[in-house]
Scaffold this active site. Sequence first.
Site, short mmCIF file in Angstrom:
data_model
loop_
_atom_site.label_atom_id
_atom_site.label_comp_id
_atom_site.label_asym_id
_atom_site.label_seq_id
_atom_site.Cartn_x
_atom_site.Cartn_y
_atom_site.Cartn_z
N SER A 1 39.29 30.97 35.28
CA SER A 1 39.93 30.05 36.17
C SER A 1 39.65 28.60 35.73
O SER A 1 39.77 28.30 34.54
CB SER A 1 39.42 30.32 37.58
OG SER A 1 40.28 29.84 38.55
N ASP B 1 48.10 38.06 38.66
CA ASP B 1 47.40 36.84 39.04
C ASP B 1 48.38 35.68 39.22
O ASP B 1 49.08 35.32 38.27
CB ASP B 1 46.39 36.50 37.94
CG ASP B 1 45.56 35.28 38.27
OD1 ASP B 1 45.61 34.81 39.42
OD2 ASP B 1 44.86 34.78 37.36
N HIS C 1 43.01 38.04 38.96
CA HIS C 1 42.36 36.82 38.44
C HIS C 1 41.10 37.16 37.61
O HIS C 1 40.16 37.72 38.12
CB HIS C 1 41.98 35.98 39.67
CG HIS C 1 41.84 34.51 39.39
ND1 HIS C 1 42.70 33.79 38.58
CD2 HIS C 1 40.94 33.60 39.85
CE1 HIS C 1 42.34 32.53 38.56
NE2 HIS C 1 41.27 32.38 39.32
#
Length: 495
Positions: free
Chosen positions: A173, A429, A454
């Site tokens: 991320s 995601d 994710h």
Amino acid sequence: MRRVVSLFAVTVTLFRADVLHGVPFTHVTPRKHPGGQNEPQFEEKFFSQTRDHFNFNSVGNGTFNQRYLITDEHWTKGSGPVFFYTGNEGDIWDFALNSGFITELAAQQGALVIFAEHRYYGSSLPFGKDSFGVPQVGLLTVEQALADYAVMIVDLKQQLAAADCPVIVFGGSYGGMLSVYMRLKYPNVVGGALAASAPILSTAGLGDSRQFFRDVTADFEGVSPECSDAVRGAFHQLRELAERQAYSRIQSEFALCKPPSSARDVRQLNGLLRNAFTLMAMLDYPYSTHFWGNMPADPVKVACETMLSGPDLLTNLRDTAGIVYNSTGALSCFDLYLLYVECADPTGCGLGFDSLAWDYQACTEIDLCYESNNVTDMFPPMSFTEKDRELYCSKRWAVVPRPDWLKVQFWGDALSTASNIIFSNGDLDPWANGGVRKSLSSSLIAINISGGAHHLDLRASNEADPESVVSARKMEAELIAQWVKMEKTRLQKTP
Ligand SMILES: *[C@@H]1O[C@H](CO)[C@@H](O)[C@H](O)[C@H]1NC(C)=O
Ligand SMILES: *[C@@H]1O[C@H](CO)[C@@H](O)[C@H](O)[C@H]1NC(C)=O
Ligand SMILES: *[C@@H]1O[C@H](CO)[C@@H](O)[C@H](O)[C@H]1NC(C)=O
Ligand SMILES: *[C@@H]1O[C@H](CO)[C@@H](O)[C@H](O)[C@H]1NC(C)=O
């Protein structure tokens, strides 16, 4: 993303007393985390870090204690590589305990593992409890965080007699964005990067503001079109109640602690509800997790079952939000302003000090102007334009965002002269399409993980893993082994 996670993570954790009361200022505090048997045994330490890397004469004239976790249980001392996690927006323990792939890989490749905490998060507060005042918060920038990691790597390598050991950075991320940037800015220090679910393009203003919530919606539609239709239908009913100002009815339908009394409260309710869907899409793992709160296995499927099985749409919507906000079953009512904080990240900033830090970053360098519109997605229209962002940020932090800065500073999509970066993304995601989906050269490799949410690939192996993530991890391991070899040659040639 936060404390969970992420990026944008939104977190469902309440204020933690240890964070609220500031950081203990011991220099080195080794601590074994009381984890399960198979969890890596990290030691918790603090690094004396420069507050301001770019100004010798400022408020940041000094050092602070930056937390990091380290384990050498698999390290081939003095020659094995260093696997360094570039911490993102939260407590570093959360990332360390949810990125088991890195320690599994360290066991295969004889690596030292370090997880470094991002400044202004967790207990790495440069000015203790005063960190979020003006001007102290000004030292919260991507550039300062990268410099922290570079300085820490160089110093720790020296301390550990690891000068010839190649360094590979890892992140998920926003942490994956930082891994990419480390390789761009400090190729002298870092030999390669695994950037999992790193939305480097959308956060630099490259992309479509409708993409994020469209892709959240696609996950629910993927389970069944009836599911996304039910969500639309429920939000439509809520809108009708709000238009009639049937506030006490809204209170009872949604088990709110207090009746809403304004359009702002209704917007807050819509934001809180939309956020539950966002989190379930991001964390749609095939087994239950405790990363950002507690998630059941396959939360999107569970949400759709809930949306389609209860007595009526509004009750179903409330119970679906309860999967996220009431996972313990102990919530007696929904407190609109306690469970969800509206901020400069429409995907949520989480709660507690970490949410302040992320809000500030979303108000400065990281651009998250994402909207829902009830046309390309199933959510009520909630826009968040650059103009809205500017108004909010100048009021909240007395700053004016610079929407073009990130793409100048960190290259935007003009990455072709970079090398040794893996961009991995799962197709479930909603962040994936804000990142790099196609390989750009023989050493800028995009990996797709079908059925992956994710940064699933960073998580420890699990028997419920889809085949796609097993083979993604294999490919990542091979590429990293190659880079380590190349980097070793380079380091040995350098006097
Ligand atoms: C920097 O630190 C020194 C030593 O603590 C202090 O004397 C000086 O006033 C500080 N400068 C600024 C600009 O804060
Ligand atoms: C939370 O879950 C429990 C157990 O399922 C339920 O009894 C309670 O009504 C839920 N709270 C809210 C606010 O929906
Ligand atoms: C979404 O659009 C439909 C069709 O125009 C409308 O009936 C519905 O009320 C809208 N829903 C919301 C929440 O605005
Ligand atoms: C990954 O999937 C995206 C979206 O389906 C596609 O555009 C892209 O070409 C794929 N990339 C690779 C490396 O297979």
